[in-house]
Design a protein around this motif. Structure first.
Motif, PDB file in Angstrom:
ATOM      1  N   ALA A  61      22.857  32.628  37.833  1.00  0.00           N
ATOM      2  CA  ALA A  61      21.714  31.471  37.600  1.00  0.00           C
ATOM      3  C   ALA A  61      20.249  32.208  37.241  1.00  0.00           C
ATOM      4  CB  ALA A  61      21.647  30.864  38.696  1.00  0.00           C
ATOM      5  N   GLY A  62      19.948  33.671  37.735  1.00  0.00           N
ATOM      6  CA  GLY A  62      18.951  34.081  37.420  1.00  0.00           C
ATOM      7  C   GLY A  62      17.945  34.182  38.522  1.00  0.00           C
ATOM      8  N   PRO A  63      16.911  34.801  38.308  1.00  0.00           N
ATOM      9  CA  PRO A  63      16.766  35.672  37.528  1.00  0.00           C
ATOM     10  C   PRO A  63      17.318  36.887  37.268  1.00  0.00           C
ATOM     11  CG  PRO A  63      15.023  36.048  38.895  1.00  0.00           C
ATOM     12  CD  PRO A  63      15.842  35.071  39.224  1.00  0.00           C
ATOM     13  N   GLY A  64      17.551  37.682  36.211  1.00  0.00           N
ATOM     14  CA  GLY A  64      18.297  38.879  36.179  1.00  0.00           C
ATOM     15  C   GLY A  64      19.511  38.959  35.256  1.00  0.00           C
ATOM     16  N   GLY A  65      20.631  39.574  35.450  1.00  0.00           N
ATOM     17  CA  GLY A  65      21.863  39.484  34.735  1.00  0.00           C
ATOM     18  C   GLY A  65      21.854  40.954  34.046  1.00  0.00           C
ATOM     19  N   SER A  66      22.755  41.252  33.218  1.00  0.00           N
ATOM     20  CA  SER A  66      22.885  42.541  32.536  1.00  0.00           C
ATOM     21  C   SER A  66      23.320  42.287  31.118  1.00  0.00           C
ATOM     22  CB  SER A  66      23.949  43.445  33.398  1.00  0.00           C
ATOM     23  OG  SER A  66      25.103  42.763  33.213  1.00  0.00           O
ATOM     24  N   GLU A  67      23.412  43.538  30.486  1.00  0.00           N
ATOM     25  CA  GLU A  67      23.833  43.380  29.029  1.00  0.00           C
ATOM     26  C   GLU A  67      25.358  42.718  29.098  1.00  0.00           C
ATOM     27  OE1 GLU A  67      25.208  46.291  25.100  1.00  0.00           O
ATOM     28  OE2 GLU A  67      23.725  46.992  26.947  1.00  0.00           O
ATOM     29  N   HIS A  68      26.251  43.107  29.875  1.00  0.00           N
ATOM     30  CA  HIS A  68      27.466  42.565  30.061  1.00  0.00           C
ATOM     31  C   HIS A  68      27.831  41.099  30.530  1.00  0.00           C
ATOM     32  CE1 HIS A  68      28.881  46.422  28.211  1.00  0.00           C
ATOM     33  NE2 HIS A  68      28.050  47.012  29.316  1.00  0.00           N
ATOM     34  N   LYS A  69      26.847  40.895  31.481  1.00  0.00           N
ATOM     35  CA  LYS A  69      26.756  39.624  32.295  1.00  0.00           C
ATOM     36  C   LYS A  69      25.454  39.215  32.254  1.00  0.00           C
ATOM     37  CE  LYS A  69      30.945  40.303  34.605  1.00  0.00           C
ATOM     38  NZ  LYS A  69      31.770  40.274  36.045  1.00  0.00           N
ATOM     39  N   PRO A  70      25.037  38.425  31.339  1.00  0.00           N
ATOM     40  CA  PRO A  70      23.720  37.752  31.101  1.00  0.00           C
ATOM     41  C   PRO A  70      23.263  36.812  32.048  1.00  0.00           C
ATOM     42  CG  PRO A  70      25.073  37.220  29.284  1.00  0.00           C
ATOM     43  CD  PRO A  70      25.965  38.192  29.937  1.00  0.00           C
ATOM     44  N   GLU A  71      22.115  36.774  32.479  1.00  0.00           N
ATOM     45  CA  GLU A  71      21.560  35.374  32.897  1.00  0.00           C
ATOM     46  C   GLU A  71      22.227  34.062  32.241  1.00  0.00           C
ATOM     47  OE1 GLU A  71      17.278  33.150  33.850  1.00  0.00           O
ATOM     48  OE2 GLU A  71      17.280  35.565  33.759  1.00  0.00           O
TER      49      GLU A  71
END
Length: 158
Positions: free
Chosen positions: A100-110
């Protein structure tokens, strides 16, 4: 008519019960259903499994699946839905897990949320929706609403 009311009417007409298995929404799908008077006729139970350990202990998600695919995956969402169905008297179970965020990554985005839907008798489906980096509250609300639509569709609704 509101979406939860439509769901309750459709499930009441079929004599079906619902179970939910939620991670990133923390119970918002179950809350939306139980906000409607009479929901006890169709809402059997809900599992809020925010941690991996909770997913394993409460829903029987495989530690190997979590290790191989991560909590935010269609594989885990599918196992969550199957686990909720197996551990309840429900006819349909919906599950969701995401970032849900904030955050995430290139492979698993927010904004990525994986959904699982399991029906008594064997049918099951999984899908991933990319809601985008809308902010935590918006992603969670969008995920809740999508899960509710999956439930309505499973009962032959809109």
């Amino acid at each position: 008519m509101s979406l939860p009311r439509e769901i309750l009417a459709a499930y009441t007409a079929r004599g079906w019960m619902i179970a939910t298995a939620e991670s990133c929404t923390g119970g918002m799908v179950g809350a939306a259903l139980t906000d409607v008077a009479g929901s006890s006729a169709v809402y059997e139970r809900g599992f809020v499994t925010y941690t991996n350990d909770a997913k394993i202990q409460m829903l029987g998600v495989s530690p190997a699946t979590l290790e191989c695919h991560g909590a935010v995956s269609e594989d885990v969402a599918g196992e969550m839905a199957q686990g909720a169905l197996a551990r309840s008297a429900a006819h349909v179970a919906v599950a969701l897990t995401g970032i849900a965020g904030p955050g995430g990554s290139e492979h698993k985005p927010e904004g990525r949320v994986c959904f699982g839907l399991a029906l008594k008798g064997g049918e099951s489906r999984v899908e991933t929706i990319e809601f985008g980096a809308r902010g935590r509250a918006e992603v969670r609300a969008a995920a809740r609403d999508h899960a509710l639509r999956l439930l309505l569709n499973a009962a032959g609704g809109a």
